[in-house]
Design an enzyme around this catalytic site. Sequence first.
Site, mmCIF file in Angstrom:
data_model
loop_
_atom_site.group_PDB
_atom_site.id
_atom_site.type_symbol
_atom_site.label_atom_id
_atom_site.label_comp_id
_atom_site.label_asym_id
_atom_site.label_seq_id
_atom_site.Cartn_x
_atom_site.Cartn_y
_atom_site.Cartn_z
ATOM 1 C CG HIS A 229 -3.591 -11.338 -5.357
ATOM 2 N ND1 HIS A 229 -4.775 -10.797 -5.796
ATOM 3 C CD2 HIS A 229 -2.627 -10.869 -6.184
ATOM 4 C CE1 HIS A 229 -4.540 -10.009 -6.835
ATOM 5 N NE2 HIS A 229 -3.245 -10.040 -7.098
ATOM 6 C CG HIS A 233 -0.058 -14.963 -7.931
ATOM 7 N ND1 HIS A 233 0.015 -14.802 -9.296
ATOM 8 C CD2 HIS A 233 0.352 -13.783 -7.386
ATOM 9 C CE1 HIS A 233 0.440 -13.578 -9.577
ATOM 10 N NE2 HIS A 233 0.666 -12.939 -8.434
ATOM 11 C CG HIS A 269 4.978 -10.503 -6.666
ATOM 12 N ND1 HIS A 269 4.977 -11.884 -6.588
ATOM 13 C CD2 HIS A 269 3.852 -10.168 -7.336
ATOM 14 C CE1 HIS A 269 3.912 -12.347 -7.202
ATOM 15 N NE2 HIS A 269 3.208 -11.343 -7.658
ATOM 16 C CG ASP A 270 0.968 -9.975 -5.344
ATOM 17 O OD1 ASP A 270 0.961 -8.730 -5.265
ATOM 18 O OD2 ASP A 270 0.663 -10.585 -6.392
ATOM 19 C CG ASP A 379 2.579 -9.300 -10.861
ATOM 20 O OD1 ASP A 379 2.108 -10.265 -10.223
ATOM 21 O OD2 ASP A 379 2.286 -8.118 -10.614
#
Length: 501
Positions: A229, A233, A269-270, A379
Amino acid sequence: MEVCYQLPVLPLDRPVPKHVLSRRGAISFSSSSSLFGAPDPRQLSQRRGAISYDSSDQTALYIRMLGACVVFKQLFARDVRVRSQVGFEPERRSSHPYLCIDFRTLHTRLSCGSSPADSGTEKRVHRLLSFQRYLHSSRLLRGIPQQIPLHILDEDYSGQARCMLEKVGSWNFDIFLFDKLTNGNSLITLTLHLLNQYGLVDLFQLDMVKLWRFLVLVQEDYHNDNPYHNSVHAADVTQAMYCYLQEPMLSKSLTSYDILLGLLAAATHDLDHPGVNQPFLIKTDHYLATLYRNTSVLENHHWKSAVGLLRETGLFSHLPPEDSMNMERELGSLILATDISRQNDYLSRFRTHLDQESLCLSNASHRHFVLQMALKCADICNPCRPWELSKQWSEKVTEEFFEQGDIEKKHNLQVSPLCDRETNTVGNIQIGFMTYVAEPLFGEWARFSDTRLSQTMLGHMGLNKASWGGLQPEQTVISEETEPSAGGSRSKVIPQGSRES
């Protein structure tokens, strides 16, 4: 020429000079330095809470810690009023920056020579946003004549990176190679290129300085010590999202607003992912689990962190307040959809729409739902990549699981499913993930968008699953040789709150 972001007028002991910048790593360019040339190290600021100024200004900066505390109290009171109006609080990862730095050291540090004892402070001050470790080799801010407009800064890449961007829509795009060619700046470079390719910078009148600063802060807030993560990524998910946006079903229906939202959601998103899953945060009584009441803890944190950066950089400050608020809410809706524990809810709804043929992409809510499904696919698309790429991602995510398991063992906590390196292998984790999570999702996506890309993804996933199956006996033998007394079964169950991406 001078570009500077100023703090609001605050009642400090003395007037704040015009060179004082916003709190997180902004840069002040005085007339003595070129905006596009190599910046004077004395004008670089620490990313969290530093203040940059022109050291030739002998009137600059006496801010005592007492004054800083007063500033903090006033800003906090103002933030509380703002939060009560907007309904939620953007994330701040650490205590307020004004309490973390002694401003009295800055004037003397930048106006006189340093000693060996001061090297630590000097290194912290000499930072260009979060980008200093690449500055010596990056060409992104070098050698561009001032007459060239700012909006083409993102085109100044190395030749190989530029050639790769010409094929950014290819499903075989090697994000690992691209990250090396951009000196570790794949997320910034890729996102900026896509925003320009769609013409979104001009269409939404985005300020390039604010956009650049936003992307730099986004990339820095990914933890690159996480095996999986991290910002690479995020760049990979953004590239996959672009591939889906190019699909005929989406490209002929989505608006520019939808595309901007989808790309920003993929990039953030992360954001600030800690490298552990939700059950770990819950059983260790982490403050994030308490804050979000054990529900979509990580996804809520990613969303609020992204909103914090949007507001901090003022990227959408020129838009009407209602529009920027809608953008923040819909960004959150997309990011929250990536919670793997809610996979069945989204999949069932998607399957129902497909069975009833009720999706109408002229409807804004239906387009948003399709964007949610596209982001979910992006994702967890690693099993659908070519084997050379998929295998690397599989090893990285498994290593992150195992590192969490090592921490749990160290602190005598129950080891989370799939996180025990003594009872699991990369192969069995990947086969289980493909069987129970990836195949159902991508099967329905292929029903929705039956294109060459969808068939290619399903084909790669089948081959990758077979490859992991072929490696299983070898991995099992190695595991048994190294763990003669290992107990427990190799579970294929995907734990709630953990995920591949």
